[in-house]
Design a protein around this motif. Structure first.
Motif, short mmCIF file in Angstrom:
data_model
loop_
_atom_site.label_atom_id
_atom_site.label_comp_id
_atom_site.label_asym_id
_atom_site.label_seq_id
_atom_site.Cartn_x
_atom_site.Cartn_y
_atom_site.Cartn_z
N ALA A 192 0.61 -1.09 0.27
CA ALA A 192 0.04 -0.22 -0.35
C ALA A 192 1.04 1.34 -0.16
O ALA A 192 0.23 2.29 -0.38
CB ALA A 192 -0.58 -0.38 0.97
N TYR A 193 2.33 1.15 0.66
CA TYR A 193 2.90 2.24 0.48
C TYR A 193 3.77 2.43 -0.16
O TYR A 193 3.77 3.30 -0.85
CB TYR A 193 3.73 2.00 1.95
N SER A 194 3.38 1.35 -1.18
CA SER A 194 4.55 1.94 -2.80
C SER A 194 3.66 2.26 -3.60
O SER A 194 4.06 3.09 -4.31
CB SER A 194 5.39 0.24 -3.25
N ALA A 195 2.25 1.98 -2.90
CA ALA A 195 1.67 2.02 -4.31
C ALA A 195 0.37 3.07 -4.25
O ALA A 195 -0.67 3.82 -5.08
CB ALA A 195 0.14 0.87 -5.32
N LYS A 196 0.67 4.12 -3.32
CA LYS A 196 -0.01 5.31 -2.70
C LYS A 196 -0.68 4.63 -2.10
O LYS A 196 -1.91 5.47 -2.60
CB LYS A 196 0.30 6.30 -3.37
N GLN A 217 -7.85 -1.09 -0.67
CA GLN A 217 -8.03 -0.87 -1.94
C GLN A 217 -6.96 -1.44 -2.91
O GLN A 217 -7.29 -1.54 -4.40
CB GLN A 217 -7.77 0.80 -2.31
N ILE A 218 -6.46 -2.79 -2.30
CA ILE A 218 -6.12 -3.81 -3.10
C ILE A 218 -6.26 -4.94 -3.43
O ILE A 218 -6.54 -5.36 -2.05
CB ILE A 218 -4.13 -4.03 -2.03
N ASP A 230 3.01 -6.29 -10.32
CA ASP A 230 3.83 -5.72 -11.59
C ASP A 230 2.48 -4.75 -12.10
O ASP A 230 2.91 -3.26 -12.83
CB ASP A 230 3.21 -6.85 -12.68
N THR A 231 0.66 -4.54 -11.57
CA THR A 231 -0.13 -3.69 -11.38
C THR A 231 -0.07 -2.98 -10.98
O THR A 231 -0.16 -1.56 -10.89
CB THR A 231 -1.70 -4.46 -11.71
N LEU A 232 0.46 -3.25 -9.53
CA LEU A 232 0.77 -2.04 -8.60
C LEU A 232 1.59 -0.64 -8.36
O LEU A 232 1.88 0.04 -7.96
CB LEU A 232 1.10 -2.95 -7.42
N ARG A 265 -10.53 11.16 6.24
CA ARG A 265 -10.45 11.91 5.15
C ARG A 265 -10.38 10.95 3.80
O ARG A 265 -9.99 10.03 3.39
CB ARG A 265 -8.44 11.90 4.01
N ARG A 266 -11.03 11.27 2.90
CA ARG A 266 -11.71 10.44 1.85
C ARG A 266 -10.36 9.97 0.55
O ARG A 266 -9.29 11.26 0.08
CB ARG A 266 -13.24 10.44 1.42
N GLN A 267 -10.35 8.83 0.74
CA GLN A 267 -8.85 8.01 -0.45
C GLN A 267 -9.04 8.25 -1.54
O GLN A 267 -10.55 7.67 -2.09
CB GLN A 267 -8.40 7.18 0.01
N LEU A 268 -8.59 9.24 -2.43
CA LEU A 268 -9.05 8.68 -4.24
C LEU A 268 -8.71 7.43 -4.32
O LEU A 268 -7.65 7.14 -4.06
CB LEU A 268 -8.20 9.88 -4.68
N PRO A 269 -9.18 7.20 -5.44
CA PRO A 269 -9.14 5.93 -6.31
C PRO A 269 -6.54 5.96 -7.05
O PRO A 269 -6.38 6.57 -6.99
CB PRO A 269 -9.78 5.88 -7.70
#
Length: 226
Positions: free
Chosen positions: A36-40, A45-46, A53-55, A159-163
């Motif tokens: 999650a940290y790498s994909a921000k 959401q994962i 590769d997709t992340l 805080r609402r997290q964006l996609p």
């Protein structure tokens, strides 16, 4: 025989966490936090079908760095099959590779420390104080403390997290707007005059000013030295 002394009653509002069973913080939890940290994004959401590769959006340098961080966090040389495995398969794989994992490793320790400093640095609260609050005041186990710290790292729940695609779209939009501003600035630089400058603008065409013929000194009108 003297009667046994009665046990003191627990004060009202006392913490009752001692009766709560501890929850483990396994290697799969740490890897989910690292992904999650790498994909921000947030861990929820994962998807289970996502891969490294997709992340990382197919960027090989980011994927290789993520695989190196996974190995460093778990304290192993490498995790075979981590590059092609889905998140669900990767979770089972890392639990098998590092069954004795203890939070946090060298990678997540730096990430968590930076997050806590950003959240509570002004108040002077450190990571050890948060862990002590969970284990001493709330009387919960070490696993609970690790999960609390992981929740702090995941972000502010208010805080609402964006996609996942929204930050990248905002980045492209800001670059496009920056390019438009730069082009408009270049066009406007040639149109507007700069009165504070002593030299003329290079974008302006230089027009010769008319000069009266009698103001031009003629060589035959000069007096010869005597």
């Amino acid at each position: 025989a003297a009667p046994a002394a009665a046990a003191p009653a627990a004060p009202a509002g006392a913490p009752s966490g001692a009766a709560v069973a501890d929850i483990p913080f396994n290697a799969s939890d740490a890897i989910a936090m690292l992904l999650a940290y790498s994909a921000k994004v947030r861990p929820d959401q994962i998807g289970e079908s996502d891969t490294t590769d997709t992340l990382t959006n197919g960027v090989s340098s980011r994927r290789n760095q993520l695989l190196m961080d996974i190995s460093s966090e778990l304290g192993v040389a490498s995790v075979d099959g981590a590059a092609e495995a889905t998140v669900k398969a990767l979770s089972a794989l890392v639990d098998k590779v590092a069954p004795n994992y203890k939070a946090f490793g060298p990678v997540l320790s730096d990430i968590v420390r930076d997050r806590v400093r950003g959240l509570f640095g002004a108040a002077g609260v450190k990571l050890g104080q948060i862990t002590k609050r969970v284990t001493d005041t709330w009387q919960l186990g070490e696993g609970w403390a690790s999960h609390v710290v992981a929740a702090l790292r995941a972000g502010n729940p208010r805080r609402r997290q964006l996609p996942r695609w929204r930050p990248r779209l905002a980045e492209h939009r800001s670059r496009f707007q920056c390019g438009r501003r730069q082009r408009a600035d270049r066009r406007g630089r040639c149109r507007r005059s700069l009165p504070t400058r002593a030299w003329p603008s290079p974008c302006r065409a230089q027009v010769a000013q008319p000069v009266a013929p009698w103001s031009i000194p003629q060589p035959w009108t000069r007096s010869r030295p005597r």
